[in-house]
Write an enzyme that holds these catalytic residues in place. Structure first.
Site, PDB file in Angstrom:
ATOM      1  CB  CYS A 102     131.215  65.812  68.226  1.00  0.00           C
ATOM      2  SG  CYS A 102     131.286  64.965  66.632  1.00  0.00           S
TER       3      CYS A 102
ATOM      4  N   GLY B 237     131.622  65.291  57.773  1.00  0.00           N
ATOM      5  CA  GLY B 237     130.321  65.936  57.869  1.00  0.00           C
ATOM      6  C   GLY B 237     130.442  67.324  58.472  1.00  0.00           C
TER       7      GLY B 237
ATOM      8  CD  GLN C 246     123.832  60.017  63.466  1.00  0.00           C
ATOM      9  OE1 GLN C 246     123.434  58.864  63.445  1.00  0.00           O
ATOM     10  NE2 GLN C 246     125.032  60.336  63.930  1.00  0.00           N
TER      11      GLN C 246
ATOM     12  CB  THR D 196     145.985  66.098  46.481  1.00  0.00           C
ATOM     13  OG1 THR D 196     146.990  66.972  45.985  1.00  0.00           O
ATOM     14  CG2 THR D 196     145.950  64.819  45.652  1.00  0.00           C
TER      15      THR D 196
END
Length: 405
Positions: free
Chosen positions: A341, A71, A195, A253
């Site tokens: 975070c 995200g 969220q 990739t």
């Protein structure tokens, strides 16, 4: 000792059925989607099938879905991608003060590079000031980024109303006169919906957004994968270069297994959404009511009704949230003080401070987020141990000494 996990806003476990669907792409069907031989073509089909599934849920074209690694990466791609592409049209960006750090830190970095950033205030419940948004829009505004639902306090923003304000601004006479050199698409509207996925509608048409971020780790899918919806008429400068993957917007990739898992997880979350929302809201309201009843000098953060079905954020006067989390952990309860975070940052939550909460009260916050395995029995255990823990912490607090049970 049983572990009671109440930090689903930080991350979720991967659903067992989805894990089984991922497994073949880690061992047997390991081909590179860019290869021309059979197992490469099979991998390509799997990626495009996942893309089509995500696009269907969002109600968009498959070409408008860009798979990323998280995200945060999707947020970065939206912010820096717009800034890099449209800086010749304007250097003004609007974000709210309670955005995820992936948005806020991107905005601050651009600010150092000469962009003008407006940080919108919120009210005591965490809702963006719409009048301030109207006043902040100007001809050189190229982007507005407002998160759909806050990861700390659960407040749901009126995204459709925000979209209408931006659309109406584009129709004003002053905008048309001053912005003749701007493309019709500007300013663009981005929302971080990580969220919100699995709980709220992701229909891009209903929301009225140009860019939308979601990821896998909040919807019982794998970590390390996310996507950015980008309206087809928008150009973005890529963050990662060196290959033509993801329509030249994300070199490297493709991680086929994670992309497949993400697509399946979003599909399942959408299927379970209504039933699970109802169950979680009942549990959420039960826990909020009883915590506030059992523990004096506590207060709910965020909006009472315009909040995510699984989110509880409460501040307790006279304690440190980190100590509370550690003592809960000793009892087998996994919780947090706010965003995972920023868990290593001992500063009070920027979200709570933006709502006007005093720093000392913001320090005493606890976030409990519920999920598919949460039961009422789990919550009753929390209600049994939490008052005693808070009481003990208040007894040894340097700021408060006279709290009663």
């Amino acid at each position: 000792m049983k572990t009671i996990y109440l930090d689903y806003a930080a991350t979720t476990y991967i659903d067992a059925g989805i894990f089984k669907k991922i497994a073949p792409y880690l061992k047997k069907n390991f081909g590179n989607p860019s290869s021309l031989y059979l197992i490469g073509r099979q991998a390509k089909v799997a990626v495009e099938s996942a893309r089509a599934g995500v696009a269907k849920i969002l109600g968009v074209n498959s070409r408008e879905i860009i798979f990323t690694g998280s995200g945060a990466e999707s947020d970065n791609l939206a912010i820096f991608g717009v800034a890099g592409t449209y800086s010749n049209k304007g250097k003004h960006i609007i974000v709210s003060k309670i955005e995820h750090k992936a948005v806020l830190e991107s905005a601050k970095k651009l600010e150092k590079e000469g962009f003008k950033i407006t940080y919108l205030g919120v009210d005591s419940k965490g809702l963006v000031n719409l009048a301030e948004l109207k006043k902040s829009l100007r001809p050189d505004t190229i982007l507005v980024s407002i998160m759909y639902a806050n990861n700390e306090i659960g407040t749901i923003q009126p995204i459709t109303k925000i979209s209408e304000i931006i659309s109406n601004f584009k129709k004003t006479k002053s905008y048309k006169l001053k912005a003749k050199s701007l493309t019709a698409a500007l300013p663009l509207f981005h929302t971080d919906a990580c969220q919100a996925a699995g709980a709220l509608t992701l229909s891009v048409k209903k929301l009225g957004v140009d860019l939308l971020t979601i990821n896998g780790s909040k919807i019982y899918g794998p970590k390390g994968v996310g996507c950015l919806y980008k309206s087809e008429d928008i150009k973005l400068e890529p963050l990662i270069v060196g290959g033509g993957q993801e329509n030249n917007l994300r070199a490297g990739t493709e991680n086929v297994a994670l992309i497949v898992g993400f697509g399946e997880a979003l599909k399942l979350a959408e299927k379970l959404k209504n039933k699970e929302n109802k169950r979680l809201m009942n549990l959420r309201d039960y826990l909020i009511k009883n915590i506030l009843k059992l523990i004096p000098h506590s207060r709910l953060n965020g909006h009472m009704t315009k909040r995510l079905p699984n989110n509880i954020n409460i501040s307790f006067d006279g304690i440190e949230g980190e100590s509370l989390v550690l003592m809960l952990d000793k009892q087998g309860v996994s919780a947090s003080t706010g965003s995972a975070c920023t868990s290593s940052d001992l500063a009070p939550s920027h979200v709570l401070l933006a709502t006007g909460l005093a720093p000392e009260l913001a320090h005493g916050s606890l976030r409990l987020t519920l999920g598919r395995k949460t039961t009422k029995k789990d919550l009753n255990f929390v209600l049994k141990i939490l008052p005693e823990i808070v009481y003990k912490l208040r007894k040894i607090s340097s700021t408060t000494l006279n709290y009663k049970k």
